[in-house]
Scaffold this motif. Structure first.
Motif, PDB file in Angstrom:
ATOM      1  N   GLU A 271      28.644  51.545  33.718  1.00 32.15           N
ATOM      2  CA  GLU A 271      29.616  50.744  32.976  1.00 32.15           C
ATOM      3  C   GLU A 271      30.893  50.542  33.774  1.00 32.15           C
ATOM      4  O   GLU A 271      31.472  49.448  33.763  1.00 32.15           O
ATOM      5  N   ASP A 272      31.333  51.557  34.484  1.00 30.31           N
ATOM      6  CA  ASP A 272      32.541  51.423  35.302  1.00 30.31           C
ATOM      7  C   ASP A 272      32.343  50.397  36.412  1.00 30.31           C
ATOM      8  O   ASP A 272      33.243  49.588  36.693  1.00 30.31           O
ATOM      9  N   ARG A 275      32.395  46.956  34.856  1.00 26.84           N
ATOM     10  CA  ARG A 275      33.741  46.630  34.403  1.00 26.84           C
ATOM     11  C   ARG A 275      34.645  46.264  35.581  1.00 26.84           C
ATOM     12  O   ARG A 275      35.398  45.287  35.528  1.00 26.84           O
ATOM     13  N   GLU A 276      34.578  47.038  36.641  1.00 27.96           N
ATOM     14  CA  GLU A 276      35.403  46.748  37.822  1.00 27.96           C
ATOM     15  C   GLU A 276      35.047  45.397  38.425  1.00 27.96           C
ATOM     16  O   GLU A 276      35.922  44.655  38.866  1.00 27.96           O
ATOM     17  N   ALA A 278      33.802  42.821  36.794  1.00 24.83           N
ATOM     18  CA  ALA A 278      34.276  41.784  35.878  1.00 24.83           C
ATOM     19  C   ALA A 278      35.774  41.571  35.983  1.00 24.83           C
ATOM     20  O   ALA A 278      36.271  40.467  35.732  1.00 24.83           O
ATOM     21  N   GLU A 279      36.512  42.614  36.363  1.00 15.48           N
ATOM     22  CA  GLU A 279      37.979  42.524  36.407  1.00 15.48           C
ATOM     23  C   GLU A 279      38.519  42.086  37.768  1.00 15.48           C
ATOM     24  O   GLU A 279      39.721  41.869  37.903  1.00 15.48           O
ATOM     25  N   GLU A 280      37.647  41.949  38.765  1.00 10.58           N
ATOM     26  CA  GLU A 280      38.113  41.532  40.093  1.00 10.58           C
ATOM     27  C   GLU A 280      38.628  40.099  40.055  1.00 10.58           C
ATOM     28  O   GLU A 280      37.982  39.203  39.501  1.00 10.58           O
ATOM     29  N   ALA A 281      39.751  39.881  40.694  1.00 10.62           N
ATOM     30  CA  ALA A 281      40.352  38.552  40.689  1.00 10.62           C
ATOM     31  C   ALA A 281      39.551  37.546  41.500  1.00 10.62           C
ATOM     32  O   ALA A 281      39.604  36.338  41.246  1.00 10.62           O
ATOM     33  N   LYS A 288      32.115  36.450  36.392  1.00 12.77           N
ATOM     34  CA  LYS A 288      32.828  37.221  35.371  1.00 12.77           C
ATOM     35  C   LYS A 288      32.122  37.133  34.027  1.00 12.77           C
ATOM     36  O   LYS A 288      31.982  38.132  33.297  1.00 12.77           O
ATOM     37  N   GLU A 292      30.789  40.299  32.055  1.00 12.89           N
ATOM     38  CA  GLU A 292      31.341  40.616  30.726  1.00 12.89           C
ATOM     39  C   GLU A 292      30.236  40.675  29.677  1.00 12.89           C
ATOM     40  O   GLU A 292      30.254  41.548  28.785  1.00 12.89           O
ATOM     41  N   ARG A 296      29.243  44.047  27.610  1.00  7.63           N
ATOM     42  CA  ARG A 296      29.132  44.097  26.150  1.00  7.63           C
ATOM     43  C   ARG A 296      27.787  44.680  25.726  1.00  7.63           C
ATOM     44  O   ARG A 296      27.710  45.466  24.777  1.00  7.63           O
TER      45      ARG A 296
END
Length: 338
Positions: A271-272, A275-276, A278-281, A288, A292, A296
Motif C-alpha cells: 500500500e505504501d 500510495r507513493e 500515486a502522489e508523485e508529481a 495517477k 488511486e 482504494r
C-alpha cells in the motif's frame, strides 16, 4: 485510345507482377519465383498505393505459399505480406490458410519470424480479427515461443506487439496464460535491457493480468512483488513501464477479486508503494488514476478482511470500480502500440 488513370496503371502493374509470380510458381522455377517475390516486396515498400491492387490481383495466396516452403523467397514474401496488410487487412484475413502460413513463418529460422509477427499485429489492429486470431492456439503458441526465444530485439518487440493485440480481446487472456506466456514476459522484465522491450513486455503483462487465471501464474513467479518493485522511482524504470506495472496490478485485483487483493496486501509495503507512486508529481494523470483506483481497492480489501465479510463487500466494491473508472477499460499500455 484513352489514357489510363493512375489507379488503372497501379492495377495493371499489380497484375503484371502477380502474373510473373504465378508463372514462375507454376513452372517450379524457384529462382524466378524468388525474383518475382523480391520485386513485389520492393513495390510494396516503395509504393503504398500498389498494396491494395496487389491484393486485388491475387498476390496474397502466392506470397502465403512461400511462408510454408524452405525457399529463399520466404523472408521477402513475409515482408511483402506485412506491407500489403497495412492497406488490405480484409483480403489477408479472407485468404484460406494465411494464418497457418504465418504460424509456420513464426516458427521458422529463416528470418521471416519478425515480419510474420508484425503482420499478425497489423491484422489485430482491426478489432473483429482479434477473436479469430485468438482461436488459433498454434499461432498464439508460436508467438509465445518467439518471446521465450528472444532471438533479436526486432523479433521480440514485434511478437510483444502481436501478443498485446491478442490480449486486447478479453477471452484470449486466459488462453495466453494457459500457453505459458506469463513466465517469459516476466523474464524479459527482469533480465532484458534492450530499449523498449521492458516497456512492451509490461504492456502485455498489464493486459494478461485482466483475467482470473493470471493470479496463479503471477503467484508462481512472485509477479506481484516484481510489479510493486517496478513502481519504485529509483528502479531505473521508464515512466511508461511504471504506469504499466500499476495497470497490471489494478487489472489483477479487478479480475481476481478478493483473492488477488489479499495477495497484493500480503506483500510487505504494498500500500505504501502504491500510495507513493500515486502522489508523485511526475506521474501522468492516467497513471495517477490507476494507482488511486488500485489503492482504494487495497484499502477496501484490508478493511473488508478486518470486517470478515470481504466476499461480498469487496466484490461489490470491485464491480463498482469497473463501472465507475474509465481507466480500467482503457489501459495505459494501449498507447504503446499505436
Amino acid at each position: 485510345m484513352e489514357t489510363m488513370t493512375a489507379m488503372e496503371e497501379k492495377l495493371h502493374t499489380a497484375r503484371t507482377l502477380v502474373g510473373r509470380l504465378r508463372g514462375a510458381a507454376a513452372a517450379h522455377d524457384w529462382s524466378a519465383t524468388a525474383d518475382a517475390v523480391a520485386e513485389i516486396r520492393l513495390a510494396t515498400k516503395s509504393d503504398p498505393e500498389i498494396r491494395a491492387p496487389l491484393a486485388d490481383a491475387g498476390a496474397v495466396p502466392f506470397l502465403a505459399a512461400q511462408l510454408t516452403s524452405s525457399s529463399a523467397a520466404t523472408v521477402d514474401a513475409a515482408a511483402a505480406l506485412l506491407n500489403i496488410s497495412i492497406s488490405a487487412r480484409e483480403q489477408l484475413m479472407s485468404t484460406p490458410g494465411l494464418l497457418d502460413a504465418l504460424t509456420a513463418a513464426l516458427r521458422s529460422d529463416s528470418g521471416a519470424a519478425h515480419h510474420a509477427a508484425a503482420t499478425v499485429h497489423s491484422l489485430l489492429c482491426a478489432e473483429p480479427h482479434r477473436a479469430v486470431v485468438g482461436a488459433r492456439r498454434p499461432l498464439l503458441a508460436a508467438l509465445v515461443a518467439l518471446v521465450s526465444a528472444a532471438p533479436t530485439t526486432r523479433a521480440v518487440k514485434d511478437a510483444l506487439k502481436a501478443l498485446f493485440g491478442v490480449a486486447l480481446h478479453p477471452p484470449n487472456r486466459a488462453v495466453l496464460v494457459a500457453l505459458g506466456v506469463v513466465r517469459p514476459l516476466f523474464a524479459l522484465v527482469m533480465v532484458d535491457g534492450r530499449a523498449g522491450v521492458v516497456e512492451d513486455a509490461t504492456a502485455v503483462v498489464a493486459q494478461v493480468a485482466g483475467c482470473a487465471e493470471s493470479l496463479d501464474a503471477f503467484r508462481w513467479i512472485n509477479g506481484i512483488r516484481i510489479l510493486l518493485d517496478l513502481l519504485e522511482p529509483d528502479a531505473a524504470n521508464t515512466p511508461r513501464t511504471r504506469e504499466n506495472a500499476a495497470a497490471a496490478l489494478l487489472n489483477l485485483v479487478v479480475a481476481g477479486g478478493d483473492d488477488a487483493v489479499a495477495e497484493v496486501v500480503a506483500v510487505g509495503g504494498a500500500e505504501d508503494a502504491v500510495r507513493e507512486f500515486a502522489e508523485e508529481a511526475t506521474v501522468s494523470p492516467r497513471g495517477k488514476a490507476k494507482a488511486e483506483a488500485l489503492l482504494r481497492a487495497l484499502e477496501e480489501g484490508g478493511a473488508a478482511a478486518r470486517r470478515r465479510d470481504n466476499n461480498h463487500r469487496l466484490a461489490d466494491f470491485l464491480n463498482g470500480l469497473v463501472l465507475s473508472d474509465p481507466y480500467i477499460s482503457s489501459p495505459a499500455s494501449a498507447s504503446t502500440h499505436g
